[in-house]
Design an enzyme around this catalytic site. Structure first.
Site, short mmCIF file in Angstrom:
data_model
loop_
_atom_site.label_atom_id
_atom_site.label_comp_id
_atom_site.label_asym_id
_atom_site.label_seq_id
_atom_site.Cartn_x
_atom_site.Cartn_y
_atom_site.Cartn_z
N SER A 1 53.79 35.22 86.00
CA SER A 1 53.77 36.55 85.40
C SER A 1 52.35 37.11 85.57
O SER A 1 51.75 36.91 86.62
CB SER A 1 54.20 36.42 83.94
OG SER A 1 54.75 37.59 83.46
N ASP B 1 64.87 38.61 88.55
CA ASP B 1 63.73 39.04 87.73
C ASP B 1 63.25 40.44 88.13
O ASP B 1 62.84 40.65 89.27
CB ASP B 1 62.59 38.02 87.94
CG ASP B 1 61.30 38.45 87.24
OD1 ASP B 1 61.37 39.32 86.35
OD2 ASP B 1 60.24 37.90 87.60
N HIS C 1 62.60 35.21 85.81
CA HIS C 1 61.14 35.19 85.74
C HIS C 1 60.60 33.76 85.64
O HIS C 1 60.97 33.03 84.72
CB HIS C 1 60.75 35.99 84.49
CG HIS C 1 59.39 36.58 84.49
ND1 HIS C 1 58.90 37.35 85.51
CD2 HIS C 1 58.41 36.55 83.55
CE1 HIS C 1 57.68 37.77 85.21
NE2 HIS C 1 57.36 37.29 84.03
#
Ligand SMILES: *[C@@H]1O[C@H](CO)[C@@H](O)[C@H](O)[C@H]1NC(C)=O
Ligand SMILES: *[C@@H]1O[C@H](CO)[C@@H](O)[C@H](O)[C@H]1NC(C)=O
Ligand SMILES: *[C@@H]1O[C@H](CO)[C@@H](O)[C@H](O)[C@H]1NC(C)=O
Ligand SMILES: *[C@@H]1O[C@H](CO)[C@@H](O)[C@H](O)[C@H]1NC(C)=O
Length: 490
Positions: free
Chosen positions: A171, A433, A458
């Site tokens: 991320s 994602d 994700h």
């Protein structure tokens, strides 16, 4: 929501706060894992503290603070590499020192494992509070300089100067992993930049376009039903006579009040957030982090949306919201934008948004944008356009839309956006994602490969492996390992 290092990079932070705040107060700590998996089996590492400069870019400012980090030496073999897990926009969870795919890699190559918490998150407090004036010292550039200084000093004190350092992150920390290698190539030998958005953009309507496609991949009708429901709700919000019913249907904490477009946008975004969160983390193996709600999936939500026994799509949409609240032990839903503003402008380290929301939204307003607006026609939601997000930058931090646009352009100038020139960085992404829309999903060069995983969400490749993992996820983890193996020989 999640702890670090696979960040929340959110759809939205508000629901998270309510989860933590309305529940038993603040973070609930680690929940017991699934049966048979006992976190106490592996000792939690002790937290350690590293002296860091407040401002790396001002030699005249000598102020210092203590940054939290963790060490796992269990796999280290003298001469082995050093793996550095980069913390992000929330507390660095020591669970990552015990679980996660990076540790299986570490075991194979005999790596020393370190994790550094990001400044201004968790227990790493560079300043006495989160005033906007103090948040000046919160930026990805300062964070990278923290990492560089940590890398240099730890190498000296632990005799690791000639070891190869590999950065990991998922991320926003995935972006940092890529940028650490890009900006400090003499300090980082290779990086695994998972689910990393590398392109900053004020408006990010593509996020919700991916949400549409991810819902449709389960069931083509599902996003259409969601759209129908959110359109109905939007329509009803125009008539105050419906507010009593809406308050009841969505189990709101107080009677719905819509005075401004910000009020309605906030309410609509909160409900959309149910879907955004579930899509972003669909079937990720996150239980070890103490995350709740991991058994709520796209399949489950689309099942509810297709359940005609619940009434019209609007009623099913409300049922989804109630399911989420039940799962997170929320007694009622706080749909008040005023309460959100109150929480987000609290500058205390004990404040309701200090778990990361106030800090992360500051970073979006001063570096990244990333606003998941409803400005595209090809997405299922209604009513939270870009202006709603941009206005929050002014309300919370006195950042104007012009300043925001300039800051985002500078970020891409500084980090190159998609045009990264470097070597030995791998970019894994999941096709479900929504963040993959701002990531590297095709090889830039053979030395900057992408690993695009069909059907995963994700950071899926970072979580611990389990038997029900999709075969392409298993292959992706192996592929990343082979790259590391190869790069560590270079
Ligand atoms: C509120 O809900 C009730 C029961 O579902 C319905 O009969 C009534 O018409 C609704 N009121 C408004 C103003 O929509
Ligand atoms: C998810 O798990 C919780 C507790 O383990 C359970 O109470 C809940 O019913 C489950 N929800 C779904 C949708 O399966
Ligand atoms: C900020 O939050 C803390 C903790 O919830 C609270 O005690 C304090 O009164 C809040 N400050 C303001 C200005 O609301
Ligand atoms: C907000 O920013 C403007 C210009 O950047 C400045 O003139 C003004 O004083 C600031 N307001 C507050 C309350 O800090």
């Amino acid at each position: 929501m999640a702890f670090q290092p696979c960040g929340w990079l959110l759809w939205k932070v508000t629901l998270l706060f309510s989860l933590f705040v309305v529940g038993e107060g603040k973070y609930k700590g680690f929940r017991k894992l699934s049966q048979g998996e006992d976190i106490s089996r592996r000792a939690l590492p002790e937290e350690q503290w590293f002296t860091q400069k407040l401002d790396h870019f001002n030699g005249a400012d000598s102020r210092e603070w203590k940054q939290r980090y963790f060490v796992n030496e269990a796999f280290y073999k003298p001469g082995g590499p050093v793996f550095l897990m980069i913390g992000g926009e929330g507390p660095a969870s020591p669970a990552w020192m015990q679980y996660g795919t990076w540790l299986t890699y570490a075991e194979k190559v005999g790596a020393l494992c370190l994790m550094l918490e990001h400044r201004f998150y968790g227990k790493s407090h560079p300043t006495v509070d989160l005033s906007t004036d103090n948040l000046r010292f919160l930026s990805s550039r300062q964070a990278l300089a923290d990492l560089a200084h940590f890398r240099v000093v730890m190498s000296e004190t632990r005799g690791l100067t000639n070891r190869k350092w590999v950065a990991f992150g998922g991320s926003y920390p995935g972006s940092l992993a890529a940028w650490f290698r890009l900006k400090y190539p003499h300090l980082v030998h290779a990086s695994v930049a998972t689910s990393a958005p590398v392109y900053a953009t004020v408006n990010f309507p593509e996020y919700l376009e991916v949400v549409w496609r991810s819902l449709a991949s389960e069931n083509a009708e599902c996003p259409l039903l969601v759209k129908k429901a959110s359109d109905t709700l939007m329509e009803r919000l125009k008539d105050p006579k419906t507010y009593d019913n809406i308050t009841k249907d969505f189990n709101l904490c107080s009677k719905l009040q819509i005075q401004t477009e910000m009020d309605s946008a906030y309410f609509l975004e909160t409900l959309a957030g149910n879907f955004m969160d579930v899509v972003q983390y669909n079937e990720d193996n996150r239980g070890f982090e103490g995350v709740m709600g991991t058994n709520i999936t796209i399949k489950g939500l689309c099942g509810l949306m297709g359940d005609t026994s619940l009434g019209e799509p609007y009623n099913r949409y409300a049922a989804v919201s109630r399911l989420m609240m039940e799962t997170f032990s929320l007694k009622c839903l706080d749909a008040s934008f005023n309460n959100y503003v109150r929480d987000m402008t609290n500058t205390s380290w004990d404040g309701p948004a200090a778990g990361g929301g106030r800090q992360w939204v500051y970073q979006t307003c001063t570096e990244f944008g990333f606003y998941q607006s409803t400005d595209s026609p090809n997405q299922p939601f209604t009513g939270f356009p870009l202006v709603y997000h941009v206005k929050q930058c002014a309300d919370f931090y006195n950042v104007s839309s012009g300043q925001l646009a300039e800051a985002v352009a500078q970020t891409n100038e500084y980090y190159a956006g998609y045009d990264i020139r470097s070597t030995r960085i791998v970019f894994p992404n999941g096709a479900i994602d929504p963040w993959h829309a701002l990531g590297i999903t095709k090889d830039i060069t053979p030395d900057l490969p992408a690993v695009f995983i069909k059907g995963t969400a994700h950071c899926a490749n970072m979580y611990p492996a389990r038997s029900e993992d999709l075969p392409q996820l298993v292959l992706a983890r192996d592929h990343i390992y082979l790259l590391l193996q190869q790069w560590l020989k270079q």
